[in-house]
Design a protein around this motif. Structure first.
Motif, PDB file in Angstrom:
ATOM      1  N   ASN A 250      37.082  70.648 -39.676  1.00  0.00           N
ATOM      2  CA  ASN A 250      37.983  71.311 -38.902  1.00  0.00           C
ATOM      3  C   ASN A 250      38.511  71.151 -37.327  1.00  0.00           C
ATOM      4  O   ASN A 250      37.657  70.313 -36.799  1.00  0.00           O
ATOM      5  N   SER A 251      39.362  71.196 -37.218  1.00  0.00           N
ATOM      6  CA  SER A 251      40.114  70.933 -35.726  1.00  0.00           C
ATOM      7  C   SER A 251      41.332  71.812 -35.732  1.00  0.00           C
ATOM      8  O   SER A 251      42.331  72.038 -36.496  1.00  0.00           O
ATOM      9  N   THR A 252      41.830  72.286 -34.444  1.00  0.00           N
ATOM     10  CA  THR A 252      42.892  72.699 -34.114  1.00  0.00           C
ATOM     11  C   THR A 252      43.471  71.746 -33.126  1.00  0.00           C
ATOM     12  O   THR A 252      44.630  71.407 -33.022  1.00  0.00           O
ATOM     13  N   ARG A 253      43.103  71.429 -31.929  1.00  0.00           N
ATOM     14  CA  ARG A 253      43.760  70.694 -30.950  1.00  0.00           C
ATOM     15  C   ARG A 253      43.753  69.183 -31.134  1.00  0.00           C
ATOM     16  O   ARG A 253      45.006  68.616 -31.032  1.00  0.00           O
ATOM     17  N   THR A 254      42.915  68.419 -31.558  1.00  0.00           N
ATOM     18  CA  THR A 254      42.932  67.395 -31.791  1.00  0.00           C
ATOM     19  C   THR A 254      43.939  66.883 -33.082  1.00  0.00           C
ATOM     20  O   THR A 254      44.801  66.003 -32.735  1.00  0.00           O
ATOM     21  N   ARG A 255      43.870  67.568 -34.176  1.00  0.00           N
ATOM     22  CA  ARG A 255      44.639  67.372 -35.213  1.00  0.00           C
ATOM     23  C   ARG A 255      46.106  67.851 -35.025  1.00  0.00           C
ATOM     24  O   ARG A 255      46.930  66.747 -35.322  1.00  0.00           O
TER      25      ARG A 255
ATOM     26  N   ARG B 109      38.501  61.983 -38.079  1.00  0.00           N
ATOM     27  CA  ARG B 109      37.662  63.068 -37.833  1.00  0.00           C
ATOM     28  C   ARG B 109      36.512  63.216 -39.054  1.00  0.00           C
ATOM     29  O   ARG B 109      37.081  63.575 -40.083  1.00  0.00           O
TER      30      ARG B 109
ATOM     31  N   HIS C  30      33.740  61.192 -29.297  1.00  0.00           N
ATOM     32  CA  HIS C  30      35.134  61.682 -29.382  1.00  0.00           C
ATOM     33  C   HIS C  30      36.085  61.000 -28.239  1.00  0.00           C
ATOM     34  O   HIS C  30      36.138  61.885 -27.135  1.00  0.00           O
TER      35      HIS C  30
ATOM     36  N   GLN D 208      39.072  62.869 -26.471  1.00  0.00           N
ATOM     37  CA  GLN D 208      38.875  63.938 -25.637  1.00  0.00           C
ATOM     38  C   GLN D 208      38.250  63.659 -24.286  1.00  0.00           C
ATOM     39  O   GLN D 208      38.914  64.163 -23.272  1.00  0.00           O
TER      40      GLN D 208
ATOM     41  N   PRO E  32      36.213  71.733 -23.583  1.00  0.00           N
ATOM     42  CA  PRO E  32      37.217  71.119 -24.510  1.00  0.00           C
ATOM     43  C   PRO E  32      37.681  72.129 -25.566  1.00  0.00           C
ATOM     44  O   PRO E  32      38.775  71.402 -26.321  1.00  0.00           O
ATOM     45  N   GLY E  33      36.975  73.063 -25.712  1.00  0.00           N
ATOM     46  CA  GLY E  33      37.403  73.992 -26.936  1.00  0.00           C
ATOM     47  C   GLY E  33      36.913  73.533 -28.256  1.00  0.00           C
ATOM     48  O   GLY E  33      36.620  72.404 -28.166  1.00  0.00           O
ATOM     49  N   PRO E  34      36.753  74.482 -29.106  1.00  0.00           N
ATOM     50  CA  PRO E  34      37.090  75.845 -28.954  1.00  0.00           C
ATOM     51  C   PRO E  34      35.883  76.439 -28.338  1.00  0.00           C
ATOM     52  O   PRO E  34      34.761  76.149 -28.223  1.00  0.00           O
TER      53      PRO E  34
HETATM   54  N1   CP Z   1      38.266  69.736 -28.538  1.00  0.00           N
HETATM   55  C1   CP Z   1      38.466  69.611 -29.782  1.00  0.00           C
HETATM   56  O1   CP Z   1      38.291  68.689 -30.631  1.00  0.00           O
HETATM   57  O2   CP Z   1      39.017  70.672 -30.543  1.00  0.00           O
HETATM   58  P1   CP Z   1      39.376  70.744 -31.940  1.00  0.00           P
HETATM   59  O3   CP Z   1      38.244  70.736 -32.675  1.00  0.00           O
HETATM   60  O4   CP Z   1      40.023  72.143 -32.288  1.00  0.00           O
HETATM   61  O5   CP Z   1      40.059  69.587 -32.417  1.00  0.00           O
END
Ligand code: CP
Length: 305
Positions: A50-55, A103, A133, A136, A261-263
């Motif tokens: 899963n990913s929000t920011r990177t994807r 990823r 990563h 990041q 870095p989130g989340p």
């Molecule tokens: N920091 C980071 O990689 O966030 P995601 O998992 O949401 O991509």
């Protein structure tokens, strides 16, 4: 033969190229309307975690570069029939994809793609296992440089679940490569990796000592999905010892910045009052992620056959 610009980890990239990527990302932020376009590049994102920011930032970056892209949805693809990442990559490259952003939970996944299709496509690591990563780490340094004039004299503390953090591993290598003299790891012994003694860091298991005179505090997410429950028995006790609270922020330098870095697990590794406070640059990290990934994609596209 033209060398393809892969980005599978920080270790293998010369400091000059890392600096060039940071400079290029800053340019995209300063002059967003003067982007080059790369219609001959074809990016595919392969996200097996899963990913929000990177994807989404890779997708936004490709859009802003006018670079055609598509996303493999691992839930609906032939991954579900057992197809390997190597076969998946080979088939995508046969269709004309020449930039693969991956990823994956396996730390060696980017290297495996490199071995199979690395002569035909650029391989970009968007987070691999607990190992690496790189984008990041680069966007984090870009963010630090926007607030601090130079890196060398800074004291940078990385706090929390170092053991499971690919972000921390890439940050340590990158910060060391770029000349940071004082990198601190602050964590309970159980969340420090076995190789910690060989890293260019100072280790603190007492947060009140580790935070003192710190310029940059980077909180890490507790990665419960990668650990047995016995490793993390008590959220409240963890927050008291290793959570970044407003009280503990008093120990930092007055002009320190706070990153994540989130989340985030609010109320665990970081309190909301800190995450949303005046010293937080967490949303700047998210914004910078798009520009940094534009720089990485453009650099890859410029070196394609
Ligand atoms: N920091 C980071 O990689 O966030 P995601 O998992 O949401 O991509």
């Amino acid at each position: 033969m033209i060398r393809i610009n892969h980005l599978t980890d920080i270790d293998t990239i010369p400091a000059e190229r890392l600096q060039a990527l940071l400079g290029s990302a800053e340019q995209y932020l300063q002059t967003p309307k003067t982007c080059p376009t790369f219609p001959n590049a074809q990016m595919a994102t392969l996200f097996y975690e899963n990913s929000t920011r990177t994807r989404l930032s890779f997708q936004l970056a490709s859009q802003r570069l006018n670079m055609p892209s598509l996303a493999l949805d691992s839930h609906y693809s032939s991954v579900q029939k057992g197809e390997s990442i190597e076969d998946t990559a080979a088939n995508l490259v046969a269709m004309g994809i020449n930039i693969l952003v991956i990823r994956h939970p396996d730390s060696d996944a980017p290297q495996r793609l490199l071995d199979v299709v690395g002569k035909q496509a650029a391989i970009i690591n968007a987070g691999s296992g607990t190992a690496s990563h790189p984008t990041q780490a680069l966007l984090d340094v870009l963010t630090i440089l926007q607030h601090k004039r130079s890196l060398e004299a800074l004291t940078i503390a990385i706090i929390g679940d170092i053991l499971h953090s690919r972000v921390a591993r890439s940050q340590i290598v990158l910060l060391h490569k770029l000349g940071v003299q004082s990198i601190r790891l602050i964590a309970p012994n159980a969340l420090l990796p076995a190789e910690v003694a060989s890293l260019p860091v100072d280790v603190y298991t007492d947060m009140t000592k580790g935070l003192q005179q710190t310029d940059v505090a980077i909180c890490l997410r507790i990665q419960k999905e990668r650990m047995p429950p016995s490793l993390f028995p008590d959220v409240q006790a963890y927050r008291e010892q290793f959570g970044l609270t407003p009280e503990k922020c008093q120990l930092l330098k007055p002009d320190a910045i706070i990153m994540h870095p989130g989340p985030m697990n609010r109320g665990v590794e970081i309190d909301s009052a800190v995450a949303d406070g005046a010293q937080s640059v967490i949303l700047e990290q998210a914004r910078n992620g798009v520009a940094l990934r534009m720089a990485v994609l453009a650099s890859a596209a410029e070196h394609l056959h």
